[in-house]
Design a protein around this motif. Sequence first.
Motif, mmCIF file in Angstrom:
data_model
loop_
_atom_site.group_PDB
_atom_site.id
_atom_site.type_symbol
_atom_site.label_atom_id
_atom_site.label_comp_id
_atom_site.label_asym_id
_atom_site.label_seq_id
_atom_site.Cartn_x
_atom_site.Cartn_y
_atom_site.Cartn_z
ATOM 1 N N ALA A 111 27.911 9.715 30.489
ATOM 2 C CA ALA A 111 28.393 11.061 30.827
ATOM 3 C C ALA A 111 28.163 12.031 29.675
ATOM 4 N N LYS A 112 28.370 11.571 28.442
ATOM 5 C CA LYS A 112 28.170 12.436 27.274
ATOM 6 C C LYS A 112 26.695 12.753 27.069
ATOM 7 N N LYS A 113 25.834 11.799 27.413
ATOM 8 C CA LYS A 113 24.405 11.980 27.165
ATOM 9 C C LYS A 113 23.752 12.910 28.174
ATOM 10 N N MET A 114 24.307 12.986 29.373
ATOM 11 C CA MET A 114 23.709 13.827 30.410
ATOM 12 C C MET A 114 23.879 15.295 30.040
ATOM 13 N N LYS A 115 22.778 16.025 29.961
ATOM 14 C CA LYS A 115 22.831 17.446 29.630
ATOM 15 C C LYS A 115 23.338 18.262 30.807
ATOM 16 N N TYR A 169 24.421 13.176 38.292
ATOM 17 C CA TYR A 169 25.367 12.190 37.790
ATOM 18 C C TYR A 169 26.682 12.291 38.545
ATOM 19 N N GLU A 170 27.110 13.529 38.848
ATOM 20 C CA GLU A 170 28.392 13.720 39.502
ATOM 21 C C GLU A 170 28.327 13.473 41.003
ATOM 22 N N THR A 171 27.196 13.757 41.620
ATOM 23 C CA THR A 171 27.138 13.703 43.074
ATOM 24 C C THR A 171 26.532 12.421 43.615
ATOM 25 N N ALA A 172 25.625 11.777 42.860
ATOM 26 C CA ALA A 172 25.019 10.536 43.348
ATOM 27 C C ALA A 172 26.009 9.380 43.206
ATOM 28 N N LEU A 210 25.597 -12.535 16.801
ATOM 29 C CA LEU A 210 24.450 -11.875 17.423
ATOM 30 C C LEU A 210 24.778 -11.373 18.827
ATOM 31 N N LEU A 211 25.699 -12.039 19.509
ATOM 32 C CA LEU A 211 26.037 -11.648 20.866
ATOM 33 C C LEU A 211 26.613 -10.244 20.910
ATOM 34 N N ALA A 212 27.451 -9.886 19.945
ATOM 35 C CA ALA A 212 28.046 -8.546 19.923
ATOM 36 C C ALA A 212 26.960 -7.481 19.864
ATOM 37 N N GLY A 213 25.975 -7.675 18.995
ATOM 38 C CA GLY A 213 24.893 -6.711 18.888
ATOM 39 C C GLY A 213 24.057 -6.636 20.152
ATOM 40 N N LEU A 214 23.838 -7.784 20.804
ATOM 41 C CA LEU A 214 23.023 -7.801 22.015
ATOM 42 C C LEU A 214 23.745 -7.133 23.185
ATOM 43 N N MET A 215 25.055 -7.294 23.240
ATOM 44 C CA MET A 215 25.826 -6.599 24.289
ATOM 45 C C MET A 215 25.728 -5.091 24.086
ATOM 46 N N LYS A 216 25.780 -4.659 22.819
ATOM 47 C CA LYS A 216 25.643 -3.233 22.514
ATOM 48 C C LYS A 216 24.245 -2.743 22.887
ATOM 49 N N GLU A 217 23.208 -3.517 22.531
ATOM 50 C CA GLU A 217 21.833 -3.138 22.874
ATOM 51 C C GLU A 217 21.651 -3.039 24.383
ATOM 52 N N THR A 218 22.294 -3.940 25.109
ATOM 53 C CA THR A 218 22.206 -3.924 26.571
ATOM 54 C C THR A 218 22.800 -2.645 27.130
ATOM 55 N N ALA A 219 23.955 -2.257 26.618
ATOM 56 C CA ALA A 219 24.595 -1.023 27.086
ATOM 57 C C ALA A 219 23.741 0.197 26.747
ATOM 58 N N ILE A 220 23.137 0.208 25.559
ATOM 59 C CA ILE A 220 22.268 1.335 25.164
ATOM 60 C C ILE A 220 21.055 1.401 26.072
ATOM 61 N N LEU A 221 20.469 0.253 26.368
ATOM 62 C CA LEU A 221 19.311 0.196 27.256
ATOM 63 C C LEU A 221 19.668 0.770 28.629
ATOM 64 N N TRP A 222 20.833 0.399 29.128
ATOM 65 C CA TRP A 222 21.293 0.893 30.434
ATOM 66 C C TRP A 222 21.529 2.400 30.392
ATOM 67 N N VAL A 223 22.189 2.884 29.352
ATOM 68 C CA VAL A 223 22.471 4.320 29.237
ATOM 69 C C VAL A 223 21.161 5.114 29.187
ATOM 70 N N ASP A 224 20.207 4.663 28.384
ATOM 71 C CA ASP A 224 18.937 5.376 28.269
ATOM 72 C C ASP A 224 18.199 5.421 29.604
ATOM 73 N N PHE A 225 18.174 4.282 30.303
ATOM 74 C CA PHE A 225 17.497 4.246 31.604
ATOM 75 C C PHE A 225 18.175 5.169 32.603
ATOM 76 N N MET A 226 19.500 5.082 32.683
ATOM 77 C CA MET A 226 20.229 5.875 33.668
ATOM 78 C C MET A 226 20.148 7.371 33.361
ATOM 79 N N ALA A 227 20.232 7.739 32.089
ATOM 80 C CA ALA A 227 20.121 9.150 31.728
ATOM 81 C C ALA A 227 18.759 9.693 32.117
ATOM 82 N N GLY A 228 17.720 8.918 31.852
ATOM 83 C CA GLY A 228 16.382 9.329 32.235
ATOM 84 C C GLY A 228 16.227 9.431 33.740
ATOM 85 N N PHE A 229 16.784 8.467 34.449
ATOM 86 C CA PHE A 229 16.665 8.453 35.901
ATOM 87 C C PHE A 229 17.376 9.636 36.541
#
Length: 528
Positions: free
Chosen positions: A25-29, A34-37, A116-135
């Motif tokens: 939500a913060k990343k979406m300009k 985001y609000e309607t879909a 390492l799992l903590a970092g990978l969970m964070k990377e996963t969330a970042i990957l999802w945020v970047d994809f969704m923001a772009g989409f």
Amino acid sequence: MRDFKTVPFGELLESFVPAGEETLAKKMKSGFMYETAALGGAKDLLREMLALVSRAVLFYEFSALNPQYKYRSAFDRFLGDDREDDQTGVSREQYNRFIQGMLNRGNIDLFNKYPLLAGLMKETAILWVDFMAGFFSALERDRHEIAGFFFNQQRVDNSSISVSFEDATNFGNFTGIVTFANHKLVYKPRNIDIENSFDQLIQWLNNSVGGVQLKAVKVLNRKDYGWAEFVQHRPCETEEQVKNFYLKSGMLLGILYIFSSIDMHNGNLIACGEHPVLTDLEGLVGTNNQWDILSTNMLPAHFIQRNGNYVSYNTLAAETVTEKYYKDMVLSNINTDAMRMGFEYLPDSPKSVVKLNGDRVFSYQYSDQVLEGFTLVYAWIMDHSDEFLDRIRQLFKGDKVRFFFRSVAFYISILYRFLQPANLKETNKNGLWEQLAGELAVSDPAIKNSVINYEYESLGRLVIPRFYINLMDGKFESFEGLSVTDLGRNVPYNRIEKKVRHLSRDDLIKQHGVMQNAFNAYRNYYKG
């Protein structure tokens, strides 16, 4: 929207979802789409991504509660029997106690044990945020142009838009499916110049060759992403349509032969009635020097035995497939005390299977049509070689094609091993580096180091590495100054031109022989 309780350890993973949603939500300009879909599908994708990363560790910890269900390593499970059937009922007492204990401790113990799992969970969330923001940004920006380009409408009714997402287990290679009323489109989060150019080439050949028309997939190309027509898997309605399908498959094979294409297996082509339609063109232009027509993965070849039957995962033998090629890591009796983990061949029904009256059609019965279509395209290009090459230079100028240092299957196997509990106890990713460095056949140390660094960086973020080169000059996109010629490979366009210049009657007869042998072998497998 999927119930999070059906996701492995979903109650535990659900605590990560609001943070991801808030970051998005913060990343979406702009908040329109985001609000309607409907965001249910987006959050489902995040849950499934998080489960993919954490399921081995969480099951390992959960199984410690009951020695009877002791966790086995991926290698042990692969050599041993598949998971046993549930013989113990569906109690959730131990499972609930495990989840509650984890929630009470706020995952601190888990991440201390598996840093390492903590970092990978964070990377996963970042990957999802970047994809969704772009989409969602692309959907908001392009929705009215999409309506005009694909559906001949001036504007689109916002309430008619719905979205879903696929490929959670493909490590970063996600796609979005958008439905506008009764129309579907595919969102591809990468440059699709090559698909746009191929679409135009098909249209040009349809007009030039005449007669049978290949189906072109309409695409709306953007710099870093694109929209493509959704191709529906449909059966043939008549015997004539079946014959047309295989005639057109032969025509496609003729084009792929000229391009030295690779990886056109049954997952990259859809049987849409009488139309064979390629939906993934990253392997359109082969980059290896050693190549033959079988390398397209179109012809029925490379058979293996599975449960007493001969199976090929090539496109024109898709009808033999009932299970996936690789064993997948699978949890059964999810989120119960009887939960198990094992490897299985999951059911598969490729969308490249041709059907008539509900029955699968076997391609060896239509080998004459395949050869006829191949000959039609081959002969036309041979007779119009200068015109064809000129069109290639016009359409594909500046296009990037994928270069394969290693197979996608190799990278996925590396990631599955990387996500095993023992590896995530480390404080660094040295094990990942060692697996990569030991299996790359590149002689130049500087180039080898650059490639492995790039792979390591991508895989460390749980993303399949992708290397792209310019079709016309062979230069790498990721490595300044490096060309495929430095690796002893040919520039893609030069290979295409060489192939076109060497087309001949003798070569056509040779390729006919290869194709006929493939179909005869297929026939013998099934008819003895």
